[in-house]
Design a protein around this motif. Structure first.
Motif, PDB file in Angstrom:
ATOM      1  N   ALA B 101       0.621  -1.563   0.086  1.00 42.02           N
ATOM      2  CA  ALA B 101      -0.011   0.244   0.396  1.00 42.02           C
ATOM      3  C   ALA B 101       0.799   1.669  -0.183  1.00 42.02           C
ATOM      4  CB  ALA B 101      -0.586  -0.210   1.066  1.00 42.02           C
ATOM      5  N   GLY B 102       2.325   0.884  -0.274  1.00 44.43           N
ATOM      6  CA  GLY B 102       3.027   2.242   0.487  1.00 44.43           C
ATOM      7  C   GLY B 102       3.274   3.057   1.642  1.00 44.43           C
ATOM      8  N   VAL B 103       3.047   2.815   2.175  1.00 43.05           N
ATOM      9  CA  VAL B 103       2.912   3.443   3.616  1.00 43.05           C
ATOM     10  C   VAL B 103       3.952   3.697   3.951  1.00 43.05           C
ATOM     11  CG1 VAL B 103       2.474   2.567   6.304  1.00 43.05           C
ATOM     12  CG2 VAL B 103       0.676   1.620   4.746  1.00 43.05           C
ATOM     13  N   LYS B 104       4.634   4.497   4.843  1.00 43.83           N
ATOM     14  CA  LYS B 104       5.797   5.570   4.919  1.00 43.83           C
ATOM     15  C   LYS B 104       6.154   5.315   6.231  1.00 43.83           C
ATOM     16  CE  LYS B 104       3.938   9.432   1.898  1.00 43.83           C
ATOM     17  NZ  LYS B 104       2.199   9.128   1.862  1.00 43.83           N
ATOM     18  N   ARG B 105       5.239   4.916   7.071  1.00 44.79           N
ATOM     19  CA  ARG B 105       6.399   4.461   8.329  1.00 44.79           C
ATOM     20  C   ARG B 105       5.192   3.500   8.916  1.00 44.79           C
ATOM     21  NH1 ARG B 105      10.037   8.210  12.031  1.00 44.79           N
ATOM     22  NH2 ARG B 105       9.755   9.689  10.958  1.00 44.79           N
ATOM     23  N   PHE B 106       6.323   2.306   9.089  1.00 41.26           N
ATOM     24  CA  PHE B 106       5.402   1.258  10.121  1.00 41.26           C
ATOM     25  C   PHE B 106       5.554   1.054  11.431  1.00 41.26           C
ATOM     26  CE2 PHE B 106       4.187  -3.012  11.121  1.00 41.26           C
ATOM     27  CZ  PHE B 106       3.089  -3.205  10.436  1.00 41.26           C
ATOM     28  N   VAL B 107       4.832   1.242  12.131  1.00 46.29           N
ATOM     29  CA  VAL B 107       4.718   1.082  14.235  1.00 46.29           C
ATOM     30  C   VAL B 107       4.702  -0.052  14.221  1.00 46.29           C
ATOM     31  CG1 VAL B 107       4.979   2.385  16.230  1.00 46.29           C
ATOM     32  CG2 VAL B 107       5.003   3.913  13.885  1.00 46.29           C
ATOM     33  N   PRO B 108       5.811  -1.154  14.544  1.00 48.09           N
ATOM     34  CA  PRO B 108       5.078  -2.318  14.680  1.00 48.09           C
ATOM     35  C   PRO B 108       4.571  -2.221  16.107  1.00 48.09           C
ATOM     36  CG  PRO B 108       7.279  -2.335  14.553  1.00 48.09           C
ATOM     37  CD  PRO B 108       6.355  -0.916  13.930  1.00 48.09           C
ATOM     38  N   CYS B 109       4.134  -2.833  16.826  1.00 51.72           N
ATOM     39  CA  CYS B 109       4.071  -3.116  18.170  1.00 51.72           C
ATOM     40  C   CYS B 109       5.092  -3.658  19.245  1.00 51.72           C
ATOM     41  CB  CYS B 109       2.554  -4.806  18.332  1.00 51.72           C
ATOM     42  SG  CYS B 109       2.484  -4.749  20.459  1.00 51.72           S
ATOM     43  N   GLY B 110       5.151  -2.872  19.819  1.00 56.02           N
ATOM     44  CA  GLY B 110       6.125  -3.151  20.828  1.00 56.02           C
ATOM     45  C   GLY B 110       5.836  -2.544  22.549  1.00 56.02           C
ATOM     46  N   PHE B 111       6.030  -0.720  22.623  1.00 62.46           N
ATOM     47  CA  PHE B 111       5.226  -0.325  24.077  1.00 62.46           C
ATOM     48  C   PHE B 111       5.510  -1.030  25.254  1.00 62.46           C
ATOM     49  CE2 PHE B 111       2.826   0.070  19.690  1.00 62.46           C
ATOM     50  CZ  PHE B 111       3.652   2.126  19.491  1.00 62.46           C
ATOM     51  N   GLY B 112       6.912  -1.545  24.620  1.00 57.94           N
ATOM     52  CA  GLY B 112       6.986  -2.369  25.970  1.00 57.94           C
ATOM     53  C   GLY B 112       8.099  -2.258  26.841  1.00 57.94           C
ATOM     54  N   VAL B 113       8.540  -2.837  27.644  1.00 61.71           N
ATOM     55  CA  VAL B 113       9.939  -2.554  28.475  1.00 61.71           C
ATOM     56  C   VAL B 113      11.361  -2.629  27.892  1.00 61.71           C
ATOM     57  CG1 VAL B 113       8.823  -3.316  30.879  1.00 61.71           C
ATOM     58  CG2 VAL B 113      10.192  -5.013  29.263  1.00 61.71           C
ATOM     59  N   VAL B 114      12.363  -2.426  28.073  1.00 61.33           N
ATOM     60  CA  VAL B 114      13.623  -2.597  26.832  1.00 61.33           C
ATOM     61  C   VAL B 114      13.686  -3.880  27.939  1.00 61.33           C
ATOM     62  CG1 VAL B 114      16.015  -1.910  26.736  1.00 61.33           C
ATOM     63  CG2 VAL B 114      14.172  -0.161  27.002  1.00 61.33           C
ATOM     64  N   ALA B 115      14.067  -5.048  26.744  1.00 61.41           N
ATOM     65  CA  ALA B 115      14.505  -5.989  26.969  1.00 61.41           C
ATOM     66  C   ALA B 115      15.565  -6.698  25.531  1.00 61.41           C
ATOM     67  CB  ALA B 115      13.681  -7.182  27.047  1.00 61.41           C
ATOM     68  N   PRO B 116      16.983  -7.256  26.023  1.00 62.22           N
ATOM     69  CA  PRO B 116      17.540  -7.838  24.638  1.00 62.22           C
ATOM     70  C   PRO B 116      16.716  -8.718  23.920  1.00 62.22           C
ATOM     71  CG  PRO B 116      17.852  -9.498  27.050  1.00 62.22           C
ATOM     72  CD  PRO B 116      16.862  -8.314  27.205  1.00 62.22           C
ATOM     73  N   SER B 276      13.174  -9.048  33.508  1.00 61.10           N
ATOM     74  CA  SER B 276      14.220  -8.750  32.617  1.00 61.10           C
ATOM     75  C   SER B 276      14.446  -7.289  33.600  1.00 61.10           C
ATOM     76  CB  SER B 276      13.396  -8.886  31.632  1.00 61.10           C
ATOM     77  OG  SER B 276      13.631  -7.221  30.606  1.00 61.10           O
ATOM     78  N   TRP B 277      13.203  -6.728  33.753  1.00 59.17           N
ATOM     79  CA  TRP B 277      13.330  -5.290  34.562  1.00 59.17           C
ATOM     80  C   TRP B 277      13.681  -5.609  35.928  1.00 59.17           C
ATOM     81  CZ3 TRP B 277      10.692  -4.106  38.738  1.00 59.17           C
ATOM     82  CH2 TRP B 277       8.725  -4.418  39.171  1.00 59.17           C
ATOM     83  N   GLY B 278      13.399  -6.728  36.565  1.00 65.19           N
ATOM     84  CA  GLY B 278      13.774  -6.613  38.590  1.00 65.19           C
ATOM     85  C   GLY B 278      14.982  -6.715  38.663  1.00 65.19           C
ATOM     86  N   ILE B 279      15.509  -8.492  37.705  1.00 66.01           N
ATOM     87  CA  ILE B 279      16.205  -8.866  38.091  1.00 66.01           C
ATOM     88  C   ILE B 279      17.585  -8.684  37.164  1.00 66.01           C
ATOM     89  CG2 ILE B 279      17.904 -11.085  38.690  1.00 66.01           C
ATOM     90  CD1 ILE B 279      15.462 -10.238  41.529  1.00 66.01           C
ATOM     91  N   ARG B 280      17.326  -8.548  36.110  1.00 65.95           N
ATOM     92  CA  ARG B 280      18.549  -8.769  35.145  1.00 65.95           C
ATOM     93  C   ARG B 280      18.726  -6.894  35.044  1.00 65.95           C
ATOM     94  NH1 ARG B 280      20.705 -11.504  31.049  1.00 65.95           N
ATOM     95  NH2 ARG B 280      20.562  -9.582  29.898  1.00 65.95           N
ATOM     96  N   GLY B 281      17.741  -6.132  35.070  1.00 63.66           N
ATOM     97  CA  GLY B 281      17.734  -4.027  34.905  1.00 63.66           C
ATOM     98  C   GLY B 281      17.481  -4.082  33.883  1.00 63.66           C
ATOM     99  N   ASP B 282      17.215  -4.785  32.863  1.00 61.23           N
ATOM    100  CA  ASP B 282      17.124  -4.237  31.502  1.00 61.23           C
ATOM    101  C   ASP B 282      16.864  -2.635  30.751  1.00 61.23           C
ATOM    102  OD1 ASP B 282      18.423  -6.292  30.772  1.00 61.23           O
ATOM    103  OD2 ASP B 282      16.828  -7.880  30.443  1.00 61.23           O
ATOM    104  N   ASN B 283      15.306  -2.598  31.757  1.00 60.19           N
ATOM    105  CA  ASN B 283      14.583  -1.465  31.742  1.00 60.19           C
ATOM    106  C   ASN B 283      15.010  -0.275  31.960  1.00 60.19           C
ATOM    107  OD1 ASN B 283      12.420  -0.853  30.190  1.00 60.19           O
ATOM    108  ND2 ASN B 283      11.218  -0.916  32.005  1.00 60.19           N
ATOM    109  N   ASN B 284      16.223  -0.089  31.217  1.00 62.03           N
ATOM    110  CA  ASN B 284      16.661   1.197  31.826  1.00 62.03           C
ATOM    111  C   ASN B 284      17.211   1.502  30.210  1.00 62.03           C
ATOM    112  OD1 ASN B 284      20.054   0.649  31.493  1.00 62.03           O
ATOM    113  ND2 ASN B 284      19.429  -0.602  32.872  1.00 62.03           N
TER     114      ASN B 284
END
Lengths: 329, 329
Positions: B101-116, B276-284
């Motif tokens: 369809a020629g969409v100029k930008r696609f924002v997939p479902c992220g909207f979460g914490v930072v994680a590997p 992930s966020w509580g022990i590893r500390g990824d979400n920063n």
């Protein structure tokens, strides 16, 4: 501040040999080669020693604490392992050890064409597993891809003049032959690495280091111009591009039934490369930038790489190093 | 130049509702909601229409050409699908249609914490499959993660004052409670998106949009300060951190035996988030930058986000919107 200490895995291979040469030439590195215990007495390893390389015994499949010891005092690890699944996966333990040893930058085995992380090349997918493991470890890294080698990018001549060095891989033209693809002199890889691994801009980034971008038709034109010979153009997959997908599927089936046999994995690797750079057109700077790579042209605009024409003239003139460029194991 | 046309998938969910509000408030967008045929007559969809949202029928599991038609004239697609494997995978056909369809930008479902990308959270791995597919398509994209919501980051009070809105998720303190983690007001997500999707700097990049970074102990201190109540601190996984890995393993086994049952997948998602966020500390933000994210603090230093203290005061004061913030389906 002393010299930067770099450990290279696979120093006796094509890429590893280029890296050893590039770092030693530059002069500001202490270079160590991690060599398997079974290879430590090979003549090629003696040649490394005579070049001034410190040889350290290390078994990537051995105990982690020994690997950590082998990385003692090392600032940068450069992994130039082979294409096999086993060697790619061995990098997991190498990365774990590098994290514990406090290595400041880890360069995993990239050194290939630009391609999407998954869905096109199985070899690229194997590398992605390693990259993701590195990211999980929060280990500082730089991923370096270099495109396709000059050394396998030119076709044979009717006169047989370049048969002493040509591998035959470029004797087919993919699609219409008009897909731009990035190529690099194998001998320049190490010279790029000497810049990249000390560059703060490349920390935790992907870098695409390439010499030039050409289509196969342009390469054939250049060969004709330099050699004054007329080349036959053997167009493959031109009419029905979809046959390349069939070829890849066939190779995947063969490779799946015997995942460690190079006679099945090698055709797959070749077929997938042809699909990626020859048909899809993945191996170019625009797609690389989209994927997040920094490029050598932006980072090092003054880098003097070997022009492809100069290289071809040496090949056609009979003065190229032949199939055994650099060190071999 | 006319207004930018944005299509939202999942507009009736928590994140989707915030995005609809944020874009409409900003005023320079035409907002469309892609709604499943079976949901088109729901009252909540009528509410969207009354807000000024154009409702378009679209079935992500239907024929591709219909999906392409539903994306006619759309500049930006924002996917706020749910956490299930099916909904995450539905984004593959959505991305294929967006490319055509020629969409100029696609924002997939992220909207979460930072994680590997792999190895810690299964939900993150499902998203990675979608991201890699987008990259294979060479579809312009922006991935946006937002950390952990204010709305589930605070514990209950002994007085019961916040029971009307607290979900109980923060009633355990992970490890020693001293791991910094980024939190964001759910209602600010759409306001961030209104900036991000028109920003050239964020094209083909990952963005970490977050309000503030706090440890669980700091959140408990703040709750005590505002409420003048003394909180019990229920430290979990403190003595032997490894038990969190056992908990994740147990949940993975249960979830593997029934991959579509939310009663098994939901505990897994929670356990992996805690690891992930509580022990590893990824979400920063530091880890986010290492992984290649741009951050909202660098991109929009003047962005006025709701301070966490203000939010907690409204919660403790009994004036928060309760568990049904935004629209629901």
């Amino acid at each position: 501040m002393g010299k930067i200490r770099v450990a290279i895995v696979g120093a006796t291979g094509h890429t590893g040999g280029s890296v050893v040469n590039g770092l030693l030439e530059e002069g500001s590195f202490v270079v160590a080669a991690l060599v398997r215990p079974m290879s430590i007495e090979k003549p090629i390893v003696g040649a490394l020693r005579r070049q001034g390389v410190e040889v350290r015994e290390a078994d990537l499949e051995g105990p982690e604490e020994e690997l950590v010891r082998a990385l003692n005092n090392i600032d940068v690890v450069i992994s130039c392992v082979r294409e096999s699944k086993t060697q790619q996966q061995d990098q997991i333990s190498l990365a774990n050890a590098a994290k514990i040893a406090g290595v400041k930058r880890f360069v995993p085995c990239g050194f290939g064409v630009v391609a999407p992380p998954t869905g096109v090349m199985r070899l690229r997918e194997l590398k992605e597993i390693v990259y993701n493991h590195i990211k999980k470890l929060w280990l500082p890294y730089t991923i370096v891809d270099i495109g396709w080698w000059y050394q396998i990018a030119f076709p044979r001549l009717p006169s047989g003049k370049v048969d002493y060095v040509a591998m035959g891989i470029a004797d087919e033209i993919l699609g219409g032959g008009n897909v731009p693809s990035a190529i690099t002199d194998l001998r320049d890889i190490g010279r790029y690495l000497a810049k990249i691994i000390v560059d703060e801009r490349t920390r935790n980034k992907m870098v695409f280091a390439y010499n030039t971008v050409m289509t196969q038709n342009q390469i054939y034109d250049l060969m004709e111009e330099i050699s004054h010979e007329k080349l036959e153009r053997n167009y493959l997959y031109q009419v029905a591009d979809n046959t390349i997908y069939d070829r890849v599927s066939e190779c995947r089936l063969s490779a799946a039934s015997s995942s460690t046999d190079p006679t099945t994995s090698h055709p797959l690797i070749l077929a997938e490369h042809k699909l990626s750079w020859g048909i899809r057109g993945d191996n170019n700077p625009d797609y690389a930038k989209y994927l997040g790579y920094l490029t050598s042209k932006e980072l090092y605009p003054d880098f003097e790489s070997t022009p492809f024409g100069d290289y071809l003239r040496s090949v056609i003139g009979g003065t190229s190093e032949g199939r055994t460029w650099g060190l071999q194991d």
